[in-house]
Design a protein around this motif. Structure first.
Motif, mmCIF file in Angstrom:
data_model
loop_
_atom_site.group_PDB
_atom_site.id
_atom_site.type_symbol
_atom_site.label_atom_id
_atom_site.label_comp_id
_atom_site.label_asym_id
_atom_site.label_seq_id
_atom_site.Cartn_x
_atom_site.Cartn_y
_atom_site.Cartn_z
ATOM 1 N N GLN A 16 40.650 36.545 46.247
ATOM 2 C CA GLN A 16 40.909 38.248 46.270
ATOM 3 C C GLN A 16 40.233 38.397 47.135
ATOM 4 O OE1 GLN A 16 41.952 41.149 43.635
ATOM 5 N NE2 GLN A 16 42.021 39.390 41.856
ATOM 6 N N GLY A 17 39.940 39.830 48.264
ATOM 7 C CA GLY A 17 39.394 40.147 49.646
ATOM 8 C C GLY A 17 39.247 39.357 50.421
ATOM 9 N N GLU A 18 38.196 39.609 51.407
ATOM 10 C CA GLU A 18 37.993 39.623 52.380
ATOM 11 C C GLU A 18 36.300 39.159 52.534
ATOM 12 O OE1 GLU A 18 40.474 39.614 56.392
ATOM 13 O OE2 GLU A 18 42.634 39.173 54.885
ATOM 14 N N GLY A 19 35.766 38.350 53.521
ATOM 15 C CA GLY A 19 34.550 38.335 54.096
ATOM 16 C C GLY A 19 33.416 37.265 53.333
ATOM 17 N N GLN A 20 31.993 37.073 53.255
ATOM 18 C CA GLN A 20 31.201 36.658 52.854
ATOM 19 C C GLN A 20 31.979 35.949 51.322
ATOM 20 O OE1 GLN A 20 28.679 34.726 53.041
ATOM 21 N NE2 GLN A 20 28.425 34.875 55.234
ATOM 22 N N ASP A 36 37.141 41.787 35.584
ATOM 23 C CA ASP A 36 38.073 42.540 35.831
ATOM 24 C C ASP A 36 37.257 43.639 37.033
ATOM 25 O OD1 ASP A 36 40.061 40.509 35.898
ATOM 26 O OD2 ASP A 36 41.560 41.582 33.888
ATOM 27 N N ALA A 37 36.562 43.899 35.674
ATOM 28 C CA ALA A 37 36.475 45.384 35.999
ATOM 29 C C ALA A 37 35.021 45.447 37.571
ATOM 30 C CB ALA A 37 35.245 45.874 34.973
ATOM 31 N N PHE A 38 34.955 44.190 37.448
ATOM 32 C CA PHE A 38 33.846 43.254 38.841
ATOM 33 C C PHE A 38 34.386 43.965 40.061
ATOM 34 C CE2 PHE A 38 30.970 42.871 34.796
ATOM 35 C CZ PHE A 38 30.107 42.879 35.268
ATOM 36 N N VAL A 39 36.209 43.179 39.886
ATOM 37 C CA VAL A 39 36.506 42.500 40.938
ATOM 38 C C VAL A 39 36.487 43.821 42.505
ATOM 39 C CG1 VAL A 39 38.755 42.084 42.487
ATOM 40 C CG2 VAL A 39 37.727 41.008 39.729
ATOM 41 N N PRO A 40 37.031 44.961 41.848
ATOM 42 C CA PRO A 40 36.905 45.993 42.725
ATOM 43 C C PRO A 40 35.597 45.655 43.681
ATOM 44 C CG PRO A 40 37.952 46.821 40.938
ATOM 45 C CD PRO A 40 37.150 45.803 40.807
ATOM 46 N N THR A 41 34.591 46.329 42.860
ATOM 47 C CA THR A 41 33.370 45.711 44.241
ATOM 48 C C THR A 41 33.138 44.890 44.752
ATOM 49 O OG1 THR A 41 30.783 47.666 44.275
ATOM 50 C CG2 THR A 41 31.385 45.340 42.183
ATOM 51 N N LEU A 42 33.269 43.893 44.216
ATOM 52 C CA LEU A 42 33.041 42.382 44.455
ATOM 53 C C LEU A 42 33.695 41.514 45.060
ATOM 54 C CD1 LEU A 42 32.305 40.050 41.448
ATOM 55 C CD2 LEU A 42 30.490 41.621 43.655
ATOM 56 N N ALA A 44 35.188 44.463 47.662
ATOM 57 C CA ALA A 44 35.545 45.604 48.809
ATOM 58 C C ALA A 44 35.195 44.869 49.896
ATOM 59 C CB ALA A 44 34.559 46.526 48.334
ATOM 60 N N ASN A 45 34.129 43.971 50.417
ATOM 61 C CA ASN A 45 33.974 43.634 51.135
ATOM 62 C C ASN A 45 33.958 41.731 51.126
ATOM 63 O OD1 ASN A 45 33.524 46.406 53.365
ATOM 64 N ND2 ASN A 45 31.824 46.544 51.458
ATOM 65 N N ASN A 46 34.299 41.410 50.747
ATOM 66 C CA ASN A 46 33.995 40.305 50.175
ATOM 67 C C ASN A 46 35.113 39.163 49.977
ATOM 68 O OD1 ASN A 46 30.917 40.709 49.556
ATOM 69 N ND2 ASN A 46 30.809 39.307 50.496
ATOM 70 N N MET A 47 34.863 38.481 50.247
ATOM 71 C CA MET A 47 36.289 37.349 49.196
ATOM 72 C C MET A 47 35.581 36.613 48.025
ATOM 73 S SD MET A 47 36.865 33.375 50.433
ATOM 74 C CE MET A 47 38.341 33.949 52.476
ATOM 75 N N LEU A 48 36.116 37.417 46.715
ATOM 76 C CA LEU A 48 36.529 36.428 45.806
ATOM 77 C C LEU A 48 36.805 35.177 45.327
ATOM 78 C CD1 LEU A 48 34.289 37.909 43.556
ATOM 79 C CD2 LEU A 48 35.772 39.259 42.603
ATOM 80 N N LEU A 49 35.924 34.318 44.931
ATOM 81 C CA LEU A 49 36.790 33.489 44.106
ATOM 82 C C LEU A 49 36.394 33.293 42.425
ATOM 83 C CD1 LEU A 49 38.310 30.925 44.246
ATOM 84 C CD2 LEU A 49 36.933 29.813 45.196
ATOM 85 N N ARG A 50 37.824 33.227 41.364
ATOM 86 C CA ARG A 50 37.109 32.878 40.153
ATOM 87 C C ARG A 50 37.743 31.675 39.468
ATOM 88 N NH1 ARG A 50 38.756 38.854 36.934
ATOM 89 N NH2 ARG A 50 40.046 38.887 38.940
ATOM 90 N N VAL A 51 37.446 31.025 38.415
ATOM 91 C CA VAL A 51 37.973 30.002 38.075
ATOM 92 C C VAL A 51 37.820 29.960 36.650
ATOM 93 C CG1 VAL A 51 35.931 28.795 38.725
ATOM 94 C CG2 VAL A 51 38.742 27.761 38.084
ATOM 95 N N ASP A 52 38.465 29.300 35.788
ATOM 96 C CA ASP A 52 38.755 29.206 34.222
ATOM 97 C C ASP A 52 38.238 28.123 34.734
ATOM 98 O OD1 ASP A 52 38.222 32.283 33.505
ATOM 99 O OD2 ASP A 52 41.081 31.664 32.979
ATOM 100 N N PHE A 53 37.199 27.629 34.362
ATOM 101 C CA PHE A 53 37.359 25.932 33.978
ATOM 102 C C PHE A 53 38.200 25.535 32.816
ATOM 103 C CE2 PHE A 53 32.257 27.466 34.269
ATOM 104 C CZ PHE A 53 31.984 26.784 35.628
ATOM 105 N N ILE A 54 37.805 23.785 32.592
ATOM 106 C CA ILE A 54 38.609 23.265 31.466
ATOM 107 C C ILE A 54 38.354 23.564 29.842
ATOM 108 C CG2 ILE A 54 38.627 21.139 30.453
ATOM 109 C CD1 ILE A 54 38.510 19.639 32.785
ATOM 110 N N ASP A 55 39.433 24.489 29.435
ATOM 111 C CA ASP A 55 38.934 25.412 28.183
ATOM 112 C C ASP A 55 39.023 26.715 27.583
ATOM 113 O OD1 ASP A 55 39.393 22.702 25.814
ATOM 114 O OD2 ASP A 55 37.663 22.120 25.963
ATOM 115 N N GLN A 56 39.000 27.120 29.189
ATOM 116 C CA GLN A 56 38.545 29.204 29.216
ATOM 117 C C GLN A 56 39.986 29.141 30.038
ATOM 118 O OE1 GLN A 56 35.190 29.296 31.903
ATOM 119 N NE2 GLN A 56 34.076 29.406 30.178
ATOM 120 N N GLY A 57 40.378 30.060 29.572
ATOM 121 C CA GLY A 57 41.208 31.769 29.915
ATOM 122 C C GLY A 57 42.543 30.554 30.288
#
Lengths: 272, 272, 272, 272
Positions: A16-20, A36-42, A44-57
């Motif tokens: 999500q998002g764009e920027g550094q 999730d609660a961190f997404v809006p701020t992270l 806002a001015n940055n591209m944010l990439l999240r991932v679930d490792f093997i065996d997570q989520g």
């Protein structure tokens, strides 16, 4: 809903998002949802990439034996697929350890490293703590698993002051902690960290690395981060007094501000 | 082989040596035997009194419900019986907490207090850790009990450096940790500390009190001893860097030297 | 009134009591008199030996150039003359540094080392602080010298809580701090420590060494004692939270108790 | 070149950039120029406002008696004139103290507070240190003033590792430290802080406040920031291990990143 394939596992990620760009790597019991609660701020001015490792989520359960190095390969696959290079990597605990493995192997993919509550090696002490978790997980007793794994990751002061929140969390976690699928995944994740030891490779890391220690972290305590700071050349050390292992939960505003500040401040050298 | 009777329980104690008297109070999992290695130095120029609390060592298992306050009554009975008054009291963890209860109720019996790894209150956090121990104890699985209760009481550095000693200890403790009699006693001892809270009475303590904190104590961490120091008027604070909760095992020479030094230095006021 | 001769200087010493011998070595601004309040407790069961270094107290002012190594030779001469061997050496700051030089050169004369507020090397930072003291000393302005050298050696909390005592001390010290003889001696003592650097020899020390650090020591701060602890093999580290450089003045009861405890506890090994 | 008038003094300020506004308040010996190296990063996405207090940099020397409260009035005048409200205020040491006075009096003008190396009160200890600086300033001896005021504001490790930079700084500062105009201004600035004591008003501060402590700060040491954190309700504490009082010079990248992160992260509450 984004997925890619890694060694025949369907791996979930979210961009999500764009920027550094910022890649955020989960602690062992966490998933992309934990942020999730961190997404809006992270984002806002940055591209944010999240991932679930093997065996997570939302990623597949493991069909192979793996280590944290395997998870680092997964990150490589993800970044290669998305063609993002370099990226700022934020990791906490298990995620910080995978970040270390990745930064050692793929330095050209890393812009900056932010390591929260991370260790260079799974000590014999931490290994035995983990084995205790595994044994208790096999009982399938959610109450036992909760009492053994949750209080220890918080500082006593946070736990005590936020007892209502903790009790709510206990209710949320109980079904999870009685789920054999989750518990078996946790066992494999725990085992995947047992051989973690990058002490000899730390000297090869040269990207700006920010190491955050928490004075009441009782799983990866402060001496571990002092070790990282002494052995990673361009590293900076900050300490969170009174905070425990789950620093992102205890001081989320501080956590997010540190990420934004260190990622978005592009000037490291100051000619004073 | 000495015994006295307290509330119909046969209580074991051991009295050796002559000089300024020292009463040493066990941590929760300990017994008088745990101090055997310390006896030669502690009795060389001092009278040394050891005792097993209800549910410890060679004392009877409990036939009553009890709290740490009950154990303090036991101490009163012992000192009254032996006609020793006042005495220097050294307590570690559970023993330090009983020492606090005793000093608040029977100040005239106390010459000095030495509190190692002690807290003024069983916090909700510590309470939940204890409940985790209880649940695991009920499984009667010695491996599970060992992994849950032992690594956490040592600093990672001590545990890792003394791994051979730890493994020997694991072998010694396994039969104990599978013994229902021991595990049930541990459960009752753990419960007896759940209501511990002497915060409001600390201001009444006026004997010289030496508070020893250990920076890697993950059960009764440093903020707990800072609290004691702030609220006990004639108190002195020392810190053991890099040491864990079981300070007597990690730095026995330091432990014994502190006891001897603070007990045998009869001058507290220095006209500088 | 006892004296001996060292390199044509009359050196004052004082020997009292019987038992395990203790040699106590002064900080830079101190003299044997500074310990008067400690004598009753330290000689109660021990032989206590005090000495004024060249340029201190009742010893001669220097007629030669000297370093801390020269002062260590003076100690050798004293112990050789008195035929005391081995002895427990307690040093604070300058005295701890001389103790290090001595222990490296004459290990057979040393039973145990107790080092309070001591450093392995006069860093460039400490050297410049000392040079500031020298420059101000040359002004012969007692007020200037007091303000520059005294507050910094106390913790802010002690200084503030004991302001009346500090003000009395200021009155006592003013005549001393305007005395050219004293100030010139202080200058030479300061210079004698400028080349202090025993970092490479620390590994040769094998006697039990107790290192005491104080968290508010702003002249030889805690990292200095961590360094000593890491490089002296049989060393033990204790920390005094909230205490400043002049630990003997801030917590005299703790200071004396540590000396007595660590000197008189003859058992270092505990078979646990 | 911007100026405004405050109580008949011409006050210099500098305004650059756009975005969330940041006002940065100088330490006692600093001026707007001290921040030049920080300007590119701090103004990249923010409005950056710098100002020289009375008796600093390009502002007029004092024609009146003043305290830090007067400097807070100056800030009010500046913000009122520029019609900027509210603003994020970053202060270090003297500047942090003025920030506290301002935030207490003009809460509606403050968005967030970032306090580096700041104290709630000029203790008797700090007061006497300051008086020492004043006495030495009157000698007009730049060498004396340098040795007394500069080493103490750096951590020994920074000073030693950056000795060449320090020596260059010594050369730069010598002419300044022999200039009576500068030294008299420093004297007045020092005196203006002597009555600083906002302990009782801290409870009225409710804006998010970030308190940064440095473990080797020997002028406003860590207990001072712990006090601020305990008494300011919405405050967050971070610690910089191994860093001294002049944190902005020792770890400029960390300093700037913290400012950017805490100012630009607009979300303080996280619904976890």
């Amino acid at each position: 809903m984004s997925y890619f394939t890694f060694k025949n596992h369907r791996i979930f990620f979210d961009l999500q998002g764009e920027g550094q760009p910022i890649l955020i790597l989960n602690g062992i019991m966490m998933s992309t949802k934990s942020w999730d609660a961190f997404v809006p701020t992270l984002k806002a001015n940055n591209m944010l990439l999240r991932v679930d490792f093997i065996d997570q989520g939302q990623s597949d359960k493991a069909q192979i034996e793996y280590t944290q190095d395997t998870q680092a390969e997964l990150i490589y696959e993800l970044l290669h697929t998305l063609n993002i290079k370099p990226i700022n990597i934020v990791g906490i605990s298990y995620g910080g350890e995978v970040a270390l493995h990745f930064a050692i192997k793929y330095p050209q993919y890393v812009e900056r490293l932010l390591l929260f509550n991370t260790t260079a090696k799974t000590s014999d002490w931490l290994l035995d703590i983990g084995r205790g978790w595994i044994i208790t997980g096999k009982t399938r007793d959610p109450q036992a698993y909760y009492k053994q794994t949750i209080p220890v990751i918080y500082s006593p002061s946070f736990y005590t002051k936020n007892l209502a929140w903790m009790k709510k969390r206990e209710v949320t976690l109980k079904p999870v902690f009685s789920n054999p699928v989750f518990l078996d995944a946790m066992e494999r994740l725990t085992i995947s960290a047992e051989t973690h030891d990058v002490r000899k490779q730390l000297s090869s890391i040269s990207v700006p690395t920010i190491i955050i220690t928490a004075t009441e972290d009782y799983l990866t305590p402060t001496p571990e981060q002092l070790y990282l700071h002494e052995h990673i050349k361009n590293s900076y050390l900050l300490s969170l007094p009174g905070v425990g292992h789950a620093s992102m939960y205890e001081v989320p505003f501080v956590f997010a501000s540190l990420v934004l500040g260190f990622v978005n401040n592009k000037i490291t050298d100051y000619n004073l």
